[in-house]
Design a protein around this motif. Structure first.
Motif, short mmCIF file in Angstrom:
data_model
loop_
_atom_site.label_atom_id
_atom_site.label_comp_id
_atom_site.label_asym_id
_atom_site.label_seq_id
_atom_site.Cartn_x
_atom_site.Cartn_y
_atom_site.Cartn_z
N GLY A 241 -0.25 7.60 2.06
CA GLY A 241 -0.25 8.78 1.20
C GLY A 241 -0.38 10.06 2.01
O GLY A 241 0.26 11.07 1.71
N THR A 242 -1.20 10.02 3.07
CA THR A 242 -1.32 11.18 3.95
C THR A 242 0.01 11.48 4.63
O THR A 242 0.42 12.64 4.74
N LEU A 243 0.69 10.43 5.09
CA LEU A 243 2.02 10.61 5.69
C LEU A 243 2.98 11.23 4.69
O LEU A 243 3.70 12.18 5.01
N ILE A 244 3.02 10.69 3.48
CA ILE A 244 3.96 11.19 2.47
C ILE A 244 3.66 12.64 2.14
O ILE A 244 4.57 13.48 2.03
N ARG B 84 0.83 -1.21 0.00
CA ARG B 84 0.00 0.00 0.00
C ARG B 84 0.87 1.26 0.00
O ARG B 84 0.56 2.24 -0.71
N LEU B 85 1.92 1.25 0.80
CA LEU B 85 2.80 2.40 0.86
C LEU B 85 3.38 2.71 -0.52
O LEU B 85 3.36 3.87 -0.97
N CYS B 86 3.90 1.68 -1.19
CA CYS B 86 4.51 1.90 -2.50
C CYS B 86 3.48 2.37 -3.52
O CYS B 86 3.75 3.27 -4.33
N HIS B 87 2.29 1.77 -3.50
CA HIS B 87 1.25 2.18 -4.44
C HIS B 87 0.85 3.63 -4.22
O HIS B 87 0.72 4.41 -5.19
N GLN B 88 0.69 4.03 -2.96
CA GLN B 88 0.27 5.40 -2.68
C GLN B 88 1.38 6.40 -2.98
O GLN B 88 1.11 7.54 -3.38
N ALA B 89 2.64 5.97 -2.83
CA ALA B 89 3.76 6.84 -3.22
C ALA B 89 3.80 7.02 -4.73
O ALA B 89 4.05 8.12 -5.23
N ARG B 90 3.57 5.94 -5.49
CA ARG B 90 3.55 6.02 -6.95
C ARG B 90 2.48 6.99 -7.41
O ARG B 90 2.69 7.75 -8.38
N ARG B 91 1.32 6.96 -6.76
CA ARG B 91 0.24 7.88 -7.13
C ARG B 91 0.63 9.33 -6.93
O ARG B 91 0.01 10.23 -7.51
N ARG B 92 1.66 9.56 -6.15
CA ARG B 92 2.14 10.92 -5.91
C ARG B 92 3.38 11.24 -6.74
O ARG B 92 4.05 12.24 -6.49
N GLY B 93 3.69 10.40 -7.71
CA GLY B 93 4.75 10.69 -8.67
C GLY B 93 6.15 10.51 -8.13
O GLY B 93 7.09 11.14 -8.63
N LEU B 94 6.33 9.64 -7.14
CA LEU B 94 7.64 9.47 -6.52
C LEU B 94 8.35 8.23 -7.05
O LEU B 94 7.72 7.20 -7.32
#
Length: 419
Positions: free
Chosen positions: A313-316, A24-34
């Motif tokens: 994603g909120t954390l990132i 989940r962490l990696c997926h949500q980071a990808r959604r933020r263009g990282l």
């Protein structure tokens, strides 16, 4: 344009819930263009699955449990926009990297305070929070002196900076100390060698129902997203987690307020958090504070009961100085259950496939196979199975879990090694 990089410290996991957190962490980071750097120990990377390695752009062999090694890497490594971890043993190295790079992160001194439970309890007492009496002990003689001074008991004996319930024992008197101290030297085989702890703790026992608070800090302010009711078995092994907690509105508000004030008091300003507490006859008593998310699929319970929430994603977003999306309203219920098996050599498991296919089951993992020797569940790493279910409310999810659990049978035969 070059993508900003996120360092995931501890990018592999031993448990199914840990692997789901990383996913989940990696997926949500990808959604933020990282872009993602996945750092872990060489040993863990050698054992990593293909999926775990494929989740990141760059694999970094690094002792992610060693703050000095991580500081040295940060002094010469590539610039990263943020560093995150789901792993208890990496929260201090993550804070050290953030400080070395001058990016958003927790103060390493605050993280050290939280990791060492006696220091955390001292700070909470200073801030006016009721806490059990605690002694940092070097040996059995120190522990016996504390028992004599604080009787009649019972007491809890545990590592100073432990995790996952490993080495936690209840003792009713000095006769119980030898077995409690011996438990420190017998971590689950899957964990490998754990770092040596400087002393151990003995605490007065707190009588009350156990819960935890889950949330994330945004702009330095703790946001409690859920309260979790936990079920425990023999030896404090956690056997279930459920959101919502079932607490009445006034008690829930008191608990959420205490948790938020406590995190501020100990100096935690960033990250996902998991804070344990008891509801006692005299009010809320805080247990252990963690500046990382809870295990046991608690992250999935939180996201399931706040549809659309991206916890990591909120954390990132917070670490990158972005404005997180509004927190969705809480609806429904979810529960993680850990069916236990009778000790012995496993011959067969009946009913698990049917449970796994149930439409309300969100995740299911059987961690044992025929031929395995099953001993008593002593901590988070020695429970044989887990599943997660969702329903429209707490009563419905409890009834569903009871029905599903009743349909599973672990067939074992005596084995002299299952002790």
């Amino acid at each position: 344009m070059t993508e900003a990089m996120l360092l995931v410290l501890g990018s592999t996991a031993l448990t199914p819930w840990g692997r789901d957190q990383i996913r989940r962490l990696c997926h949500q980071a990808r959604r933020r263009g990282l872009a993602l750097i996945g750092a872990d120990t060489p040993e863990n990377l050698r054992k990593a699955t293909r999926d775990e390695l494929a989740r990141v752009d760059t694999v970094l062999p690094l002792d992610v449990h060693d703050a000095d090694a991580c500081r040295a890497w940060a002094a010469t490594g590539p610039a990263v926009a943020a560093v995150v971890t789901i792993r208890e043993l990496s929260v201090l190295p993550a804070a050290v990297i953030a400080r070395e790079l001058g990016i958003a992160g927790n103060d390493p001194e605050a993280v050290h305070r939280v990791r060492n439970k006696d220091l955390c309890r001292d700070r909470l007492r200073e801030a006016g929070f009721p806490q059990p009496r605690t002694a940092l002990c070097a040996d059995a003689a120190d522990a016996e002196r504390f028992l004599r001074a604080t009787g009649p008991g019972p007491w809890i004996v545990k590592p100073r900076d432990g995790l996952a319930g490993i080495g936690v024992s209840r003792v009713d008197g000095p006769d119980g100390l030898p077995a409690a101290l011996a438990a420190f030297g017998a971590p689950p085989a899957a964990m490998g060698a754990l770092p040596a702890s400087a002393g151990f703790l003995v605490e007065t026992f707190v009588e009350g129902a156990e819960f935890s608070a889950e949330g994330v800090l945004v702009g330095g302010v703790p946001r409690v997203l859920a309260l979790t009711r936990k079920g425990t078995g023999e030896g404090f092994v956690e056997t279930s987690q459920r959101v919502p907690s079932g607490l009445d509105k006034a008690t829930a508000e008191e608990a959420a307020d205490a948790v938020a004030r406590a995190l501020t008091a100990v100096g935690v300003t960033r990250g996902v958090f998991h804070v344990e507490f008891w509801v006692t006859a005299d009010g809320i008593v805080l247990g252990e504070l963690h500046d990382r998310g809870g295990g046991d699929y608690i992250h999935a319970l939180v996201e399931h009961t706040r549809p659309g929430l991206e916890l990591y994603g909120t954390l990132i977003d917070d670490l990158l100085g972005r404005t997180p999306a509004p927190v969705p309203e809480a609806v429904g219920a979810a529960r993680a259950e850990f069916p236990l098996a009778p000790p012995g050599r496993l011959r067969a498991v009946h009913g698990w496939d049917a449970l796994s296919r149930h439409p309300s089951v969100l995740a299911a993992h059987l961690r044992v196979a025929p031929g395995d020797v099953i001993g008593p569940a002593r901590d988070s790493y020695t429970r044989p199975a887990v599943f997660v279910a969702g329903a429209e409310d707490a009563d419905a999810v409890d009834a569903l879990v009871a029905e599903l659990t009743a349909g599973v049978t672990f067939e074992t035969e005596p084995d002299g090694t299952a002790v």
